[in-house]
Design a protein around this motif. Structure first.
Motif, short mmCIF file in Angstrom:
data_model
loop_
_atom_site.label_atom_id
_atom_site.label_comp_id
_atom_site.label_asym_id
_atom_site.label_seq_id
_atom_site.Cartn_x
_atom_site.Cartn_y
_atom_site.Cartn_z
N ILE A 1 0.84 -1.20 0.00
CA ILE A 1 0.00 0.00 0.00
C ILE A 1 0.87 1.25 0.00
CG2 ILE A 1 -1.83 1.24 1.20
CD1 ILE A 1 -2.67 -1.41 2.48
N VAL A 2 1.95 1.22 0.79
CA VAL A 2 2.87 2.36 0.83
C VAL A 2 3.48 2.59 -0.54
CG1 VAL A 2 5.10 3.16 1.72
CG2 VAL A 2 3.40 2.21 3.28
N PHE A 3 3.85 1.51 -1.22
CA PHE A 3 4.45 1.65 -2.55
C PHE A 3 3.48 2.36 -3.51
CE2 PHE A 3 5.31 0.24 -6.88
CZ PHE A 3 6.67 0.53 -6.99
N ALA A 4 2.22 1.93 -3.49
CA ALA A 4 1.23 2.56 -4.37
C ALA A 4 0.96 4.00 -3.98
CB ALA A 4 -0.07 1.76 -4.35
N LEU A 5 0.80 4.24 -2.69
CA LEU A 5 0.47 5.59 -2.20
C LEU A 5 1.64 6.55 -2.32
CD1 LEU A 5 -1.76 7.25 -0.78
CD2 LEU A 5 -0.85 6.45 1.41
N GLY A 6 2.82 6.07 -2.00
CA GLY A 6 3.99 6.94 -2.00
C GLY A 6 4.52 7.27 -3.37
N ASN A 7 4.09 6.54 -4.40
CA ASN A 7 4.60 6.79 -5.75
C ASN A 7 3.58 7.49 -6.65
OD1 ASN A 7 7.42 5.51 -6.21
ND2 ASN A 7 6.32 4.00 -4.98
N LEU A 8 2.52 8.02 -6.05
CA LEU A 8 1.57 8.80 -6.84
C LEU A 8 2.29 10.00 -7.45
CD1 LEU A 8 -1.57 8.82 -4.51
CD2 LEU A 8 -1.43 7.80 -6.78
N ASN A 9 2.04 10.23 -8.71
CA ASN A 9 2.70 11.35 -9.40
C ASN A 9 2.05 12.69 -9.08
OD1 ASN A 9 4.70 9.89 -11.28
ND2 ASN A 9 2.77 8.82 -11.72
N SER A 10 0.76 12.66 -8.80
CA SER A 10 0.03 13.90 -8.53
C SER A 10 -1.16 13.58 -7.63
CB SER A 10 -0.46 14.53 -9.83
OG SER A 10 -1.32 15.62 -9.57
N HIS A 11 -1.51 14.53 -6.79
CA HIS A 11 -2.70 14.39 -5.95
C HIS A 11 -3.89 15.13 -6.55
CE1 HIS A 11 0.40 13.22 -2.97
NE2 HIS A 11 -0.56 12.44 -2.50
N ASP A 12 -3.72 15.67 -7.73
CA ASP A 12 -4.82 16.37 -8.40
C ASP A 12 -5.76 15.35 -9.04
OD1 ASP A 12 -3.59 18.73 -7.70
OD2 ASP A 12 -2.51 18.90 -9.62
#
Length: 526
Positions: free
Chosen positions: A38-49
């Motif tokens: 989950i951290v890998f997916a969440l921490g590698n988001l390119n943008s929060h928009d």
């Protein structure tokens, strides 16, 4: 690879990552995936928009659901035990390959809960980016018309302000202190959005001391040890200091704006906060030396000035000017900044007291029955404002009846007088005369609006007294009501009795350690 292709791939990754996290955290008590994936997916988001409302509400719900200490322990153990199965998303497989983790589990043996801790840290960090008051349309959220999450204040406090603050304090108590800045930032963001409805909960759970003063002290102690060992700060230490100082300064800024009740929110921590201001001012020269950006270095004198200014405000809040209060050494900047500041008035003019009582009653939601200490946060929907004056309010019908017939200041007499005053300024909905046409309804703008209304009332009351709209008897009656309301609802019993709360027992020792560091030592003042 073309720029358009890179953008499309990043967008596709974010869509898949948010779907993965949403599915994994759907059951907040028993997530479907291990913490590392989950951290890998969440921490590698390119943008929060442009992330979905479902993603934000699921992530926030995972953090803010009420859990017992036993359930928290169970959650960390559950996140640690990896039972992830191959799926089309591939985040777990990529995470394992990236981390080079061997064996049946996903986590390192020396820190069994490291990834679980990282998950909470990244979750709070993502939430804070979405709740950034500089980017969020706070006016739309407070009105409940925001088109994106959070749509309304209720999204941030689904179970009330008490549960929100309790949950954040609970996370703080089990995570490494170096992770707690994200939780402090969440409290700050929610406070800026929700305003006074959260203040009682901050007081109830001692949030100022636990979430702000304690991490700030820990950060300063760590940096002092580094300076004693190495003489200067490394980049990581400087980043830590930036975070600690920014959180502390932002909190002081936010709470000082609530000056009528800031003493209650600090919950006896004012002296410690003044001492922390002094310690940070001793640390700032080391930050200047570690700074490689000359433009950024120019901001440090301004920051020092703000910290010294807030120390002066806290000095007055703690009533350290009163006879018999102890003195203690502080950074010279604090003395220089505040030596010409006049001491606070022990008994404010009647027009100020009356205006303040009206505004505090309207904005900070105390039950107006004199013997009741409940507020909006305790009774929520049961809390009702007076339908006529719309200034005072009550936690129950019983308190309303009691205040209406009060022996000394019955509301049946207070109410028509307050109505008369508010009608004289054009009603509650009338905008302040000096307000800018481009006022955007931000939380800072709302505070400014309230301050301006307060000033208008202070100017209006003497005029009404002079032209006979308020008789001398009515004016003195309102002043007595205001003094009682402020002393029982705002000033608090401790301040009423003149109780002083001590600071850090080792503060003098810490200052001496600073004075012994070459290049940082400077005369101390009291």
């Amino acid at each position: 690879m073309s720029v358009d292709t890179k953008i499309r791939l990043r967008s596709d990754f974010d869509v898949r990552a948010t779907e993965y996290v949403t599915q994994a955290l759907k059951n907040p008590l028993q997530p479907k995936k291990c913490a590392g994936a989950i951290v890998f997916a969440l921490g590698n988001l390119n943008s929060h928009d442009n992330l979905t409302d479902e993603f934000w509400s699921t992530l926030y719900g995972f953090l803010m659901i009420k859990r017992s200490d036993k359930q928290l322990q169970s959650l960390f153990e559950h996140l640690t035990k990896c039972s992830c199965k191959p799926d089309s998303y591939g985040f777990h497989a990529t995470y394992v390959a990236t981390k080079h983790v061997h064996g049946p589990g996903c986590l390192s043996a020396h820190r069994p809960y490291q990834e679980a801790e990282q998950l909470i840290y990244h979750a709070f960090q993502a939430i804070n980016q979405n709740l950034d008051p500089e980017l969020l349309n706070i006016k739309e959220v407070t009105k409940g018309i925001s088109k994106t999450w959070p749509h309304k204040i209720g999204n941030l406090m689904p179970n009330g302000a008490d549960d929100l603050v309790h949950n954040i304090v609970q996370w703080h108590n089990i995570l490494p202190w170096t992770h707690t800045s994200t939780m402090t930032r969440t409290v700050l963001n929610v406070t800026k959005i929700c305003g006074s409805v959260i203040f009682d909960s901050l007081i109830k759970y001692d949030a100022t001391n636990i979430l702000v003063l304690d991490p700030t002290r820990r950060g300063c102690d760590r940096l002092l040890q580094v300076l004693e060992a190495n003489g200067r700060l490394a980049p990581y230490d400087r980043q830590l200091f930036d975070t600690v100082m920014t959180d502390f300064l932002d909190y002081l800024t936010e709470i000082s704006a609530q000056l009528p009740i800031s003493g209650l929110i600090f919950n006896g921590g004012e002296t410690k906060a003044i001492q922390l201001c002094s310690i940070i001012l001793y640390l700032i020269p080391s930050l200047t030396l570690a700074c490689t950006d000359p433009i950024e270095a120019l901001s440090f004198p301004m920051v020092s000035g703000w910290i010294a200014h807030f120390a002066g405000l806290l000095y007055q809040t703690a009533k350290l000017h009163l006879p018999g209060r102890p003195s203690f050494p502080v950074n010279p900047d604090i003395v220089d900044k505040n030596e010409n500041r006049p001491p606070p008035r022990e008994k404010p003019p009647p027009e100020h007291a009356i205006s303040l009582a009206i505004m505090v009653s309207r904005l900070y939601y105390p039950c107006s029955a004199p013997s009741c200490q409940l507020t909006f946060s305790h009774v929520a929907n049961e809390y009702k404002k007076c339908a006529k004056c719309a200034a005072v309010a009550y936690c129950s019908k019983a308190c309303q009846v009691k205040d209406w017939k009060d022996e000394w200041y019955p509301h049946k007499r207070v109410c028509p007088l307050v109505c008369q005053i508010i009608e004289a300024r054009g009603g509650w909905k009338a905008p302040p005369k000096e307000i800018s046409e481009d006022w955007d309804g931000s939380m800072d703008g709302i505070k400014l609006k309230h301050d301006m209304i307060m000033c208008e009332l202070e100017e209006l009351l003497p005029k009404m007294r002079e032209d006979g709209r308020l008789s001398e008897d009515d004016f003195e009656f309102l002043n007595g009501w205001a003094q009682r309301m402020y002393s029982t609802k705002v000033d608090g019993k401790d301040n009423e009795k003149g109780v002083w709360h001590p600071g850090y027992a080792d503060y003098d020792t810490v200052i001496r350690r600073f004075l012994n560091i070459p290049g940082l030592g400077c005369p101390q003042r009291e």
